[in-house]
Design a protein around this motif. Sequence first.
Motif, PDB file in Angstrom:
ATOM      1  N   ASP A  68       0.808  -1.224   0.000  1.00 56.96           N
ATOM      2  CA  ASP A  68       0.000   0.000   0.000  1.00 56.96           C
ATOM      3  C   ASP A  68       0.841   1.275   0.000  1.00 56.96           C
ATOM      4  OD1 ASP A  68       0.859   0.174   2.636  1.00 56.96           O
ATOM      5  OD2 ASP A  68      -1.141   0.142   3.513  1.00 56.96           O
ATOM      6  N   THR A  79       1.392   5.358  -4.481  1.00 56.98           N
ATOM      7  CA  THR A  79       0.494   5.508  -5.616  1.00 56.98           C
ATOM      8  C   THR A  79      -0.313   4.227  -5.810  1.00 56.98           C
ATOM      9  OG1 THR A  79       0.406   6.130  -7.961  1.00 56.98           O
ATOM     10  CG2 THR A  79       2.247   4.757  -7.280  1.00 56.98           C
ATOM     11  N   GLU A  80      -1.397   4.327  -6.548  1.00 60.19           N
ATOM     12  CA  GLU A  80      -2.229   3.147  -6.839  1.00 60.19           C
ATOM     13  C   GLU A  80      -1.483   2.221  -7.800  1.00 60.19           C
ATOM     14  OE1 GLU A  80      -5.094   2.440  -5.419  1.00 60.19           O
ATOM     15  OE2 GLU A  80      -5.206   4.323  -4.328  1.00 60.19           O
ATOM     16  N   PRO A  81      -1.770   0.917  -7.776  1.00 58.35           N
ATOM     17  CA  PRO A  81      -2.670   0.228  -6.864  1.00 58.35           C
ATOM     18  C   PRO A  81      -2.019   0.030  -5.503  1.00 58.35           C
ATOM     19  CG  PRO A  81      -1.677  -1.374  -8.330  1.00 58.35           C
ATOM     20  CD  PRO A  81      -1.185  -0.011  -8.757  1.00 58.35           C
ATOM     21  N   LYS A  82      -2.818  -0.027  -4.475  1.00 63.96           N
ATOM     22  CA  LYS A  82      -2.303  -0.162  -3.115  1.00 63.96           C
ATOM     23  C   LYS A  82      -2.646  -1.515  -2.499  1.00 63.96           C
ATOM     24  CE  LYS A  82      -2.004   4.703  -2.129  1.00 63.96           C
ATOM     25  NZ  LYS A  82      -1.242   5.297  -1.078  1.00 63.96           N
ATOM     26  N   ALA A  85      -1.877  -7.871  -6.088  1.00 64.48           N
ATOM     27  CA  ALA A  85      -2.657  -8.443  -7.188  1.00 64.48           C
ATOM     28  C   ALA A  85      -3.300  -9.742  -6.718  1.00 64.48           C
ATOM     29  CB  ALA A  85      -1.772  -8.689  -8.394  1.00 64.48           C
TER      30      ALA A  85
END
Length: 161
Positions: A68, A79-82, A85
Amino acid sequence: MTDTLIFVDIPADDPSAAAAFYAEVFGWRNDPKPEGLYHRMVPGGQFMNPDGTESLIGNLHIGIFKADNARPHPDAGGTEPKIIAQSGRKPRIWLLIGDDDTAERILTAACARGAKELWRDHYWSTFNGYNHAFMDPWGNEIILWGKAGQHPDIPDSYTRE
């Protein structure tokens, strides 16, 4: 000189726990930078010269970063994604099994600490090696590689390709 791979980072929602996992399973030194946010796992030793002596080149390290807030990044909040996967293919990390270790010991130690065995006892003729795999508790796929040698004696129980 060509561009050189120096590091591979893997995500975890708890880098401290992931670092402890890898330290326990593989015996690597856990070097928190800082604790809980980023951990450098130091496998130790040097790449070997053709004559069997250690070279001046250190083995590659693996970093474990907090999913995150992946560091480094210009934005202090990341930054995203946090999130880690959840599905689909991810990078795979290949580890050479040391001469004084076994795939059985590694798989047992990893699974006892929450990993999931993906497969074992497979021979890949293209690169002449035995391989086995597990997914760590954070979803990272680890492939264990064993050298088969010049004239491999492949057990009948092994799958092959």
